[in-house]
Scaffold this active site. Structure first.
Site, mmCIF file in Angstrom:
data_model
loop_
_atom_site.group_PDB
_atom_site.id
_atom_site.type_symbol
_atom_site.label_atom_id
_atom_site.label_comp_id
_atom_site.label_asym_id
_atom_site.label_seq_id
_atom_site.Cartn_x
_atom_site.Cartn_y
_atom_site.Cartn_z
ATOM 1 N N GLN A 18 0.774 -1.237 0.000
ATOM 2 C CA GLN A 18 0.000 0.000 0.000
ATOM 3 C C GLN A 18 0.808 1.291 0.000
ATOM 4 O O GLN A 18 0.503 2.204 -0.771
ATOM 5 C CB GLN A 18 -0.957 0.019 1.204
ATOM 6 C CG GLN A 18 -1.892 1.209 1.211
ATOM 7 C CD GLN A 18 -2.858 1.220 2.381
ATOM 8 O OE1 GLN A 18 -3.484 2.235 2.640
ATOM 9 N NE2 GLN A 18 -3.006 0.115 3.080
ATOM 10 N N GLU A 140 0.935 -0.839 8.817
ATOM 11 C CA GLU A 140 0.046 0.296 9.076
ATOM 12 C C GLU A 140 -0.168 0.576 10.558
ATOM 13 O O GLU A 140 0.118 1.668 11.044
ATOM 14 C CB GLU A 140 -1.313 0.043 8.396
ATOM 15 C CG GLU A 140 -2.413 1.016 8.763
ATOM 16 C CD GLU A 140 -2.148 2.427 8.271
ATOM 17 O OE1 GLU A 140 -2.345 3.365 9.057
ATOM 18 O OE2 GLU A 140 -1.746 2.585 7.106
ATOM 19 N N ASP A 169 0.280 3.899 6.013
ATOM 20 C CA ASP A 169 0.645 3.479 4.660
ATOM 21 C C ASP A 169 0.368 4.571 3.626
ATOM 22 O O ASP A 169 1.279 5.142 3.038
ATOM 23 C CB ASP A 169 -0.119 2.201 4.288
ATOM 24 C CG ASP A 169 0.567 0.942 4.791
ATOM 25 O OD1 ASP A 169 1.804 0.918 4.826
ATOM 26 O OD2 ASP A 169 -0.129 -0.023 5.146
ATOM 27 N N GLY A 248 -9.088 21.652 20.063
ATOM 28 C CA GLY A 248 -8.584 22.906 19.515
ATOM 29 C C GLY A 248 -9.366 24.096 20.028
ATOM 30 O O GLY A 248 -10.067 24.013 21.034
ATOM 31 N N GLY A 249 -9.279 25.202 19.314
ATOM 32 C CA GLY A 249 -9.895 26.434 19.770
ATOM 33 C C GLY A 249 -11.399 26.479 19.603
ATOM 34 O O GLY A 249 -12.053 27.348 20.172
#
Length: 416
Positions: A18, A140, A169, A248-249
């Protein structure tokens, strides 16, 4: 018709499974001539893996090897190595994702390549870069774990989780493709080839950079107000798993929609963006929250995210995810439906944009695949089927200067 972006670039594709094929398929979509080298009689291992039709190339193989040509070469034969040498001399890039040391044991050293073609760019996927694990084989899920993704994915009271997105991958293959294009551009000035390396651990870590950001914030402040552990839970010394919170924000959460009791994907991702907080309150029927000191500012709301999202979910549960989307979009409230693969496959707009394509294969018939995710206005992508094993061997060898009798001799030797 305008030329493709990578017209004239020849890629020696020594990849399998892959990560490498993702890289070379992307280059092929941009117009490079990708010559996939496979073992006679066997080919890429994924041709036979996860088959849904007996005796036919699997979807695993076909969806990673569009727009390529396949040649079979037995590098254990003298004639096979002679063919490989000719390919090295005539190609611009060689891409490989063998285990550590495999190419060298085959006699394909950097020094040998420099003798044959000093302009050749050699691009490699490896599990790890230089360090204690450099010789380790990586797949993977190992890459996701070693790159920091698994430790930061999932819920706080559960084990680490790998994601269904193949960031180890395919994510590494995308990074490697960018490195190859950069090296090709540099060669226009330097005239020299070079080695391009994309370790899987490094690629996953690059995709997890916001978590490395949070590790440093945590070490400095010992808390992170945007994580669901705040304000009631405790933080340790490493970035915790944040569930479906954005971290996050702009706080976000996955919320149930109408039909969630029977449909595992009847959910929507809802973001309480500060700029549209008034609209959020209006839509869910809580106008008093607009002026309430406990909810009026983003900082104040961080103390109450759980009850806020619980109240929003009371509203989303009265709508299907698509009904909720239609309403929320009129207010510019950021949101997105949780789409199943079945729903994605039925979205005709994705076919119109070339993101999904239907491909016809001589033995498999028609199948659905992903098209080029990167769109160039002057280099539209035409997705063509993956090659049959060794389909282009004679054609490529003739282009390399082998005549019919030489090709026959190579076949008699078992070199092709």
């Amino acid at each position: 018709m305008s030329k493709k972006a990578l017209d004239g670039v020849k890629i020696l594709d020594f990849t399998h499974v892959q990560s490498g094929p993702t890289c070379t398929q992307l280059l092929a979509w941009f117009g490079a001539d990708v010559i996939k080298v496979e073992r006679p009689g066997e080919g890429d291992a994924t041709r036979g893996q996860l088959r849904d039709i007996p005796g036919v190339d699997s979807l695993y193989f076909t969806m990673l090897n569009h727009n390529k040509r396949s040649v079979t070469i037995n590098t254990k034969k003298v004639g096979g190595m002679a063919v490989l040498d000719r390919l090295i001399q005539n190609c611009d890039v060689m891409v490989e994702n063998f285990g550590p040391g495999v190419l060298e044991r085959m006699g394909i050293t950097w020094e040998r390549i420099q003798e044959l073609n000093p302009r050749l760019i050699v691009a490699s996927v490896k599990g790890f870069g230089a360090g204690p694990y450099a010789e380790c084989k990586v797949y993977e899920n190992v890459a996701q774990c070693a790159g920091g993704a698994a430790s930061t994915t999932g819920f706080d009271d559960g084990p680490p989780l790998v994601t269904g997105a193949q960031i180890g991958d395919s994510g590494t293959g995308l990074h490697l493709a960018l490195g190859i294009v950069a090296a090709l551009y540099q060669r226009t000035h330097s005239g020299r080839g070079q080695k391009v390396l994309a370790p899987m651990q490094d690629a996953v870590l690059n995709l997890c950079r916001v978590k490395l950001r949070d590790q440093q914030r945590l070490e400095r402040t010992h808390t992170m107000n945007e994580y669901p552990q705040y304000p009631d839970g405790k933080f340790g010394d490493a970035v915790p798993r944040a569930g479906n919170a954005s971290g996050g924000g702009q706080p976000g959460a996955i919320l149930k929609c109408k039909g969630w009791e029977t449909d595992p994907n009847a959910y929507i991702y809802f973001i309480t963006q500060a700029a549209v907080w008034h609209s959020v309150c209006t839509v869910i029927g809580e106008p008093k929250w607009i002026t309430d000191e406990a909810y009026a500012t983003p900082q104040a709301r961080l103390l109450h995210l759980k009850p806020i999202f619980a109240r929003i979910e009371q509203w989303t549960k009265t709508k299907t995810k698509f009904e909720a989307m239609d309403i929320l979009n009129t207010y510019d409230i950021p949101c997105g439906p949780i789409l199943s693969m079945k729903e994605i496959a039925a979205d005709r707009s994705l076919y119109d944009s070339g993101t999904l394509v239907e491909v016809d294969h001589p033995t498999r018939g028609k199948y659905l695949s992903v098209g080029n995710p990167i769109k160039l206005s002057d280099s539209p992508t035409e997705v063509t089927r993956s090659p049959l094993l060794g389909e282009h061997t004679d054609e490529v060898l003739a282009q390399l200067g082998f005549d019919a009798s030489e090709i026959g001799a190579l076949r008699l030797e078992g070199a092709i």
